[in-house]
Every structure is written in C-alpha cells, then in structure tokens.
Design an enzyme around this catalytic site. Sequence first.
Site, mmCIF file in Angstrom:
data_model
loop_
_atom_site.group_PDB
_atom_site.id
_atom_site.type_symbol
_atom_site.label_atom_id
_atom_site.label_comp_id
_atom_site.label_asym_id
_atom_site.label_seq_id
_atom_site.Cartn_x
_atom_site.Cartn_y
_atom_site.Cartn_z
ATOM 1 N N GLU A 114 0.882 -1.224 -0.007
ATOM 2 C CA GLU A 114 -0.025 0.190 -0.060
ATOM 3 C C GLU A 114 0.929 1.192 0.238
ATOM 4 O O GLU A 114 0.547 2.355 0.837
ATOM 5 C CB GLU A 114 -1.053 -0.166 1.311
ATOM 6 C CG GLU A 114 -1.866 -1.089 1.051
ATOM 7 C CD GLU A 114 -2.943 -1.202 2.172
ATOM 8 O OE1 GLU A 114 -2.973 -0.525 3.037
ATOM 9 O OE2 GLU A 114 -4.014 -1.715 2.026
ATOM 10 N N GLU B 69 -5.715 -8.932 0.013
ATOM 11 C CA GLU B 69 -6.464 -8.747 1.304
ATOM 12 C C GLU B 69 -7.734 -8.447 0.841
ATOM 13 O O GLU B 69 -8.258 -7.548 0.006
ATOM 14 C CB GLU B 69 -5.926 -7.672 2.127
ATOM 15 C CG GLU B 69 -4.652 -7.674 2.584
ATOM 16 C CD GLU B 69 -4.076 -6.365 3.574
ATOM 17 O OE1 GLU B 69 -4.926 -5.737 3.973
ATOM 18 O OE2 GLU B 69 -2.703 -6.116 3.952
#
Length: 328
Positions: free
Chosen positions: A85, A230
Amino acid sequence: NNLPSHSEVIQLYKSRNIGRLRLYDPNHGALNALRGSNIEVILGLPNVDVKHIASGMEHARWWVQKNVKDFWPDVKIKYIAVGNEISPVTGTSSLTSFQVPALVNIYKAIGEAGLGNDIKVSTSVDMTLIGNSYPPSQGSFRNDVRWFTDPIVGFLRDTRAPLLVNIYPYFSYSGNPGQISLPYALFTAPNVVVQDGSRQYRNLFDAMLDSVYAAMERTGGGSVGIVVSESGWPSAGAFGATQDNAATYLRNLIQHAKEGSPRKPGPIETYIFAMFDENNKNPELEKHFGLFSPNKQPKYNLNFGVSERVWDISAETNSTTSSLISEM
C-alpha cells in the site's frame, strides 16, 4: 500478544486445508516452520526496506539470498510483494520514488538466482489509487498518481506478473452507508444493483475488482492479472462491524472466489485478512478481523475442507491472513 507459535499456526493451516500463505515480512521463524509444508507463499518485502533495496543491486541480491534462496525449494515462494500500500496520497508518499527501482532490483536478483520462472515480483496496492470506480467499466487511476501507477503496470505487463490489490467492501460501505447498501457489500443483494452495459453487478467486491481491471486496461495493462491480496470484514469495533456481518461476508466471499467477476470470469485468487484477532492492534476494529481467536478456535462456521478448494493463509510476525483459491 498471545498468538500461537509459528509451528502451531502452520499445523493449523494444514489441518484446515489451507494451501497458500502471505507473509508481510521475511520472518525466519515463520519461513522455517513452512519448510516441507507444500504451502505456497506470498513473501513480503516490508515498506521500511524498499528505499534500501532500491539503492543498489547488492542490497537486492543480499535480500534474495537471505530470505528466498536460503529457504528454496523447501519453502514454495510464489510471489514477492515489494511493499504494501505504498501510495502518493497516503503516509507512505516518501517511498513512492523508490517503488519501481526496488521492484526492478528484486526482479533482477530473482533472475540471477535462477528463480525467474518460479517466483513473480509484484507489489500490493489499495483502492486509494483509483480515482473513478463507477461504473466499473469507467474505472481509472487518479490523474495525480498516474506518474506512479503507470510504471508499475508497465513493469508487471513486461514481466507477466499480477498486481496484488487489497479490496475491502467493508470500508466503502462503512464510509458511505447512505449510498452503498449492506446487502450489496455482503454479497446478499437479491437483484442487480449496477447495470454497466451488458455487465450486471450484484456485489460491491466485483465492482471494485473490475474497476481496477478497467484502470489497468486504460494504462496499457489489459494483460495484467489481479490477485486480491487482502479482503475481510471486522466482527467488532466500528460501524457495521458485527459477528453476523463478518460471517456473512466471509462465507459468501469464499463461495464467490471460484466464480470470478463479470469482467473476468473464473477463479479469483483472494486472501482473507486476517487469520487471528490481535489485541495489540489499533484502531479498535483492527483487532477484530481474525477468522480464528488466538486460542485457534474458529470464530465462524466456515468450511475450509471442501476437496476442490484450496485455502491460503498469510501471516505477519504478529498477524495472519487467509486466502482462498478454488477449482485448483
């Protein structure tokens, strides 16, 4: 602070027919526990190491030797996730200029190690990079991040590696419950919610996934696949975070993973976050994403043992995530 040992966790994976795992850092205790397990691994290169790896091939070679070659082939590493991220629009913006050089250096080091045909090199991104996601066919990266995303997509296209994407319908729903219905987020909408040309969307997960596919296609990455690195739903700690909602989402995600999205039918390799509840995490809802309690008791009645489905789990030093892929 009361999670099972590495060996206990790996034994739990095997007993639950979990066939893949994501490690967010190259924890050698976890890697040693994985030896001979036949569990495939997404191995994370942590954000704190990205700048160092980008600074020179000697650092990438050392990292690959210590964390990949020293465990290969006893540990079946499938992907290396270089950073998690990293984004120009979040607190990781200082790392953005090092992302692609780090990807390239690890890719070269993996090739030099003779593992280029076995291990793909990628990075894990979140939905903050997407500027437009509605309708899904109009998905595009934010204009102010194209300088960052375009080279990543080009690298993945050229190396034939998938993009790892963290997709959370929970956060989209909880941030905008007036516009997004709970059934749409939980895979329980009785009717089509979004009609996008000939494609029909009954769940938010598919819409989010397909918006990323569309964004990549717009930047020359139409051939790049996606691994959902995820996804999950908290059972407590914030709006919409209940045991019932989490169970519904997870159960339906497991079933849906074998079907694919309207844009890309077929199995979706999808990792569930997380394996265990963790009492040291903050904010409060981050403590409640686990599929299991720290005593290894399941929180939900989820079927991990269907013969045609292989479950995957990913683990940090302090946390674990589980992933599913079907029709293997």
